[in-house]
Scaffold this motif. Structure first.
Motif, PDB file in Angstrom:
ATOM      1  N   ALA A   1      37.607  50.542  42.216  1.00  0.00           N
ATOM      2  CA  ALA A   1      38.466  49.397  42.500  1.00  0.00           C
ATOM      3  C   ALA A   1      39.851  49.849  42.937  1.00  0.00           C
ATOM      4  O   ALA A   1      40.705  49.022  43.257  1.00  0.00           O
TER       5      ALA A   1
ATOM      6  N   ASP B   1      45.388  42.745  35.483  1.00  0.00           N
ATOM      7  CA  ASP B   1      45.192  43.091  36.889  1.00  0.00           C
ATOM      8  C   ASP B   1      43.993  44.017  37.062  1.00  0.00           C
ATOM      9  O   ASP B   1      43.112  43.776  37.889  1.00  0.00           O
TER      10      ASP B   1
ATOM     11  N   LYS C   1      40.333  43.219  38.924  1.00  0.00           N
ATOM     12  CA  LYS C   1      39.838  43.968  40.079  1.00  0.00           C
ATOM     13  C   LYS C   1      38.525  44.666  39.796  1.00  0.00           C
ATOM     14  O   LYS C   1      37.796  45.021  40.717  1.00  0.00           O
ATOM     15  N   THR C   2      38.210  44.912  38.525  1.00  0.00           N
ATOM     16  CA  THR C   2      36.974  45.649  38.231  1.00  0.00           C
ATOM     17  C   THR C   2      35.832  44.759  37.787  1.00  0.00           C
ATOM     18  O   THR C   2      34.743  45.241  37.509  1.00  0.00           O
TER      19      THR C   2
END
Lengths: 283, 414, 312
Positions: free
Chosen positions: B152, B165, B169-170
């Protein structure tokens, strides 16, 4: 043979389409019933990465899980414990329940009804209620964490006694009288004359007792403390929790716990089913 | 004739065995079932028995849920263990049950203990006596899956905002919106409830308990902390409670990018081969405030141990809290040595895995539980009510606070 | 023959030696009591005494930490005032009220049709019976795995492939109990099917023949002949399976290990509550009171069922 089936055969030898549908539905139903077992075995043959592949037939079957699980000898130990407990309790039940059932069926004496009702009344007492006193009793007598501790509550059961009594009542008194005339003592009469006449009941009792003790979980969970003494269900449960949810290992453990009973069933299917039927009819 | 000689030899042999058996003292060590710890203890017992051939040690283990009851029941029946492990938070209960005896200050002098062990060891001191000594202490840290983070393109988070965050994203989902790989595990029954209690609540400006030990999190700070946590699932959708059944299972399977857990999980994560993982300190809040939760299991001497057994028990206790034992424990379980010198070695401080945990120990807090199981359950229920019944975090927090306060009051009343 | 000669002479000697006359009947009675001696001791010690002990304990506040004090009905008052208890009570009865009818209807239907099928009868019967032989604890883990969320849960995977939303199953306060109940029903079906089949086979075919001669249709035969004649079997199974569902434990314990009793106590049956009270909180007196309540429930339900089914 089944009465209805005979009936149908007599009625018409044509195969009704309804029967085919029935058969198919039953067959599919049967397969659905064993699907959990199939998945259990299939997952036990998969490696960790493949667990998420949910096909029934593993892509690359491997026995690694079994090797890993069996290698530290725990399962073999638990299997042995379960076998020892189940066999001992079964033998004890076959002996004592038959003896008491026979006595209550074939002897006339004052207090017979009272004893019978007293024993029967214990059926109403759930083991869950007795578990706490048993635990404290075992704790004080040093029976905790011992084979005897696991076995003692089940050595005789009212259900078994009742079953055997029902069957012994069907034994003709003449046989017993003849044996008495021959000079055999009462114990020998029971053991050598009466018992052989109720073998279906004995096998039913043995099967039920064995199965019940082999799969017992609640009391063994409470009374055992060291891992070496766990019976198979308790061991499997602790193994599953220990495995931090590695499903392929847990399924392997469950499979190992189930395989023995499946094998026994395969060989003794007829006796087991007959035993269940007998128990149900007389129960 | 030959038979007679054989019998004589047999008798002599048996009596010899009886003599040597009589000289060997057997003591029992009890702990709850946790695979790596049981293995570590097996090793320590082997070492100890080799060095002390006249003492044998038998290890007995129980499932976690029954442990306290079984110890107390056995003690009541006069069959308690000689050496036993207990969570520091159980000491009050165990004392009431007459399970432990204070450590002999001649064998275990208090000042030596206080200079050599981490300060949190005083949690098992009552009055002037110590009731146990820990082999290892544990703190929390953030584990992360290097592979997933690299994919990511993110770095391990240092603050709470970065945490969200990175998690966002992951996280991977399938077509139907179901999570197939979570950003962070949500498992309040694991260590998350400790994270919330001693870390998040403080980072949002509050304290979990006041100076008298009463519940103090039913306020703005506690609410913000709870909303942050539950928001991870309900709002940001970066995690799912119950995913893969347990947080550590998801992480182990490579289906969770991050998980918050304790040092004791190191032993379980070591065998992971599918991906590389790393450890960072628990994220700080926006002002840079960090906090951590430290705890430990101590080993004490059973109240029923006297004479020979007591002496043997003391020897065993001294061994399992020695530097050597702590090193074994660190290797097998991953828990940090309870002795400062053994823990704060250069090697450990430089180790990328141990360093974050050790740093966390510095500023860690230790909750004084009065009924650990009960208090843990109120926390689990609090989160479950929000997740499963849609209760508002505010109401659930208030309910949990009063439930936990009731438990605290009941325990204090005894 | 030598043995009998010996025993008669021994018998004669015994009679002569003992002084007081043991009649033939008297000797048999002696044998009877000898046979019963050990079992009576066993039942008293292992069944009756612990029962009294449990009742007595329920009136004390014993918690292993201090000696027991008599507190009268305090435990029961505490129990009935505890909302958790009523939740557990409702759960326990839910297991019963859903479990027994569903499994009996299913097993009867299957037994009824299976009895008519001859081709591979044994094989199909084995398929239905196998689950009964499994260990509840082991199968609980298998089913627990089935109920997992995506990506590892089989059920959710099937639902997803059909385009249906994934279900939380064990992670839902409403779905958890039925999910666990399914496991119990699944395991018990085989036994019930076999018992029903035995009952069906015991009905003489003459009844059916007569009914057909009278022109009765299949449905009428079922309701007016088969079912009434199956009553003893049905009664047996109703009572047996009810007791089983009221005492459910193995599946719940193993399927909710990380939060015993299911999310927010939604799956906790009385036996699990007893187990936790006794062995996690070591409040023995309070737990004993709970076991007495369980006993009362079991007794009441069994008697009620017997009474209801006797009337008809």
């Amino acid at each position: 043979m089944s009465t209805q089936a005979t009936e149908l055969r007599l009625n018409a030898s044509r195969i009704r389409p309804g029967l085919i549908i029935t058969w198919t539905l039953l067959f599919i139903g049967g397969l659905i019933m064993v699907t959990p077992l199939l998945y259990m075995f299939s997952t036990s043959l998969k490696s960790a990465g493949q667990v998420y592949d949910l096909r029934l037939i593993p892509a690359a079957p491997t026995f690694d899980n079994y090797i890993k699980v069996l290698s530290d000898g725990r399962f073999a130990r638990w299997f042995f414990n379960s076998a020892l407990v189940a066999i001992t309790v079964t033998l004890s039940n076959v002996f004592f329940d038959s003896l008491v059932g026979y006595t209550l069926a074939k002897f006339q004496f004052r207090g017979r009804q009272l004893v019978f009702i007293a024993i029967l009344s214990t059926l109403m007492i759930p083991t869950e209620m007795l578990v706490i006193p048993w635990y404290l009793m075992s704790s004080q007598l040093g029976w905790l964490d011992s084979y005897w501790g696991i076995m003692f509550p089940g050595m005789m059961t009212a259900f078994g006694t009742f079953l055997m009594k029902q069957f012994f009542e069907g034994v003709p008194d003449d046989f017993l009288e003849a044996a008495r005339v021959d000079g055999l003592n009462e114990f020998t009469i029971w053991w050598k004359v009466a018992m052989p006449l109720v073998t279906p009941a004995i096998s039913a009792l043995a099967i039920f007792t064995f199965l019940g003790n082999w799969t017992a979980f609640f009391w063994p969970l409470i009374v055992t403390t060291s891992r070496e003494l766990y019976t198979l269900p308790v061991g499997l449960s602790s193994f599953a929790v220990e495995q931090s949810i590695q499903w392929e290992m847990i399924m392997t453990g469950a499979a190992l716990a189930t395989i023995p009973t499946l094998l026994v069933f395969l060989f003794f299917q007829r006796y087991i089913v007959r035993g269940v039927m007998l128990a149900g009819l007389k129960g | 004739m030959r038979i007679r000689t054989m019998l004589a030899g047999l008798a002599a042999g048996l009596s010899l065995m009886a003599v040597t058996a009589a000289q060997a003292v057997e003591i029992q060590y009890w702990q709850y079932v946790f695979e790596t710890r049981v293995n570590a203890m097996d090793q320590l017992i082997k070492n100890f028995e080799a060095a002390n051939p006249d003492i044998t040690v038998k290890q007995v283990t129980f499932p976690y849920a029954d442990y306290q009851t079984k110890v107390i029941a056995s003690q009541a029946a006069g069959q308690g263990p000689d050496v036993l492990q207990f969570f520091y938070g159980w000491l009050d209960q165990f004392q009431k049950g007459g399970v432990l005896q204070p450590l002999d200050p001649a064998v275990f002098p208090s000042d030596k203990i206080e200079s050599e062990f981490f300060p949190i060891v005083t949690a098992v001191k009552r009055g002037d006596s110590y009731y146990g000594l820990p082999t290892a202490v544990r703190s929390l840290a953030l584990f992360y899956n290097k592979k997933l983070l690299d994919e990511a393109g993110v770095k391990p988070p240092q603050t709470l905002d970065e945490l969200v965050d990175v998690a966002t994203k992951t996280t991977k989902t399938d077509g139907g919106g179901n999570i197939t790989s979570e950003g962070i595990t949500l498992d309040f029954a694991g260590q998350d409830h400790q994270w919330w209690r001693e870390v998040l609540v403080r980072q949002f400006g509050g304290v979990p308990y006041d100076a008298d030990g009463n519940v103090a999190y039913n306020d703005e700070a506690g609410l913000k902390a709870l909303e942050f946590y539950t928001g991870l699932q309900t709002d940001k959708k970066v995690g799912l409670a119950g995913f893969m059944d347990e947080g550590q299972a998801a992480f182990k399977a490579g289906l969770a990018a991050m998980t918050i857990d304790g040092t004791f999980r190191l032993g379980a994560f070591k065998p992971i081969t599918d991906f590389e993982w790393g450890v960072v300190e628990l994220p700080a809040n926006a002002d840079g405030l960090r906090s951590n939760y430290a705890s430990y299991f101590a080993n004490g001497i059973g109240a029923g141990a006297t004479g020979e057994k007591k002496a043997a028990a003391e020897k065993f206790l001294a061994y399992i809290t020695s530097d050597e034992a702590m090193k074994v424990w660190l290797d097998v379980v991953g828990e940090l040595p309870a002795r400062r010198a053994a823990a704060l070695t250069d090697a450990n401080l430089a180790d990328p895995i141990y360093a974050p945990f050790l740093k966390g120990l510095d500023y860690a807090k230790t909750t004084q539980f009065l009924d650990e199981a009960g208090q843990r359950q109120t926390a689990i229920d609090m989160v479950n009510r929000v997740f499963l019944e849609g209760q508002s975090p505010k109401d659930s927090l208030a309910q949990a606070a009063s439930a936990e306060q009731a438990i605290i009051d009941a325990a204090k009343a005894k | 023959m030598a043995a009998s000669a010996q025993s008669t002479s021994a018998g004669a000697t015994r009679k002569g030696r003992s002084g007081f006359r043991l009649t033939l009947h008297g000797r048999k009675v002696l044998w009877a009591w000898t046979f019963l001696a050990l079992p009576i001791v066993f039942y008293c010690w292992i069944r009756f005494y612990p029962t009294l002990s449990a009742f007595w304990m329920s009136f004390t506040d014993w918690d292993l930490l201090r000696p027991a004090n008599f507190v009268g009905l305090a435990n029961y008052q505490k129990l009935f005032a505890d909302p958790n208890f009523w939740k557990v009570f409702r759960n326990t009865f839910t297991y019963l009220i859903i479990g027994t009818p569903v499994s009996l209807v299913l097993s009867f239907v299957i037994a009824f049709y299976l009895d008519r099928v001859r081709f591979m009868h044994g094989f199909i019967r084995a398929l239905y019976f196998l689950p009964f032989l499994t260990t509840a604890a082991a199968m609980a883990w298998v089913w627990r795995w089935f109920y997992q969320p995506i990506p590892i849960g089989v059920f959710n995977d099937v639902l997803a492939s059909l385009g249906l939303p994934a279900q939380p199953f064990l992670r839902s306060t409403t779905q958890a109990l039925p999910s666990i109940l399914v496991t119990g029903i699944w395991a018990g079906l085989g036994f019930q099917i076999i018992i029903f089949m035995a009952g069906l086979r015991a009905i003489p075919s003459t009844y059916y023949e007569a009914a057909r001669v009278d022109g009765l249709g299949e449905w009428a035969i079922l309701t007016r002949i088969t079912l009434p004649l199956l009553k003893p079997t049905t009664v047996f199974l109703v009572v047996f399976s009810s007791i089983g569902f009221l005492r459910i434990f193995d599946q719940v314990y193993n399927m909710t290990t990380n939060d015993p009793g299911g999310p927010l106590n939604s799956t906790k049956p009385l036996v699990l509550m007893i187990y936790q009270t006794a062995f996690s909180s070591f409040q023995m007196g309070y737990a004993a009171a709970q076991t007495v309540v369980l006993f009362t429930i079991l007794l009441a339900v069994s008697l009620l069922q017997l009474w209801i089914m006797r009337k008809r």
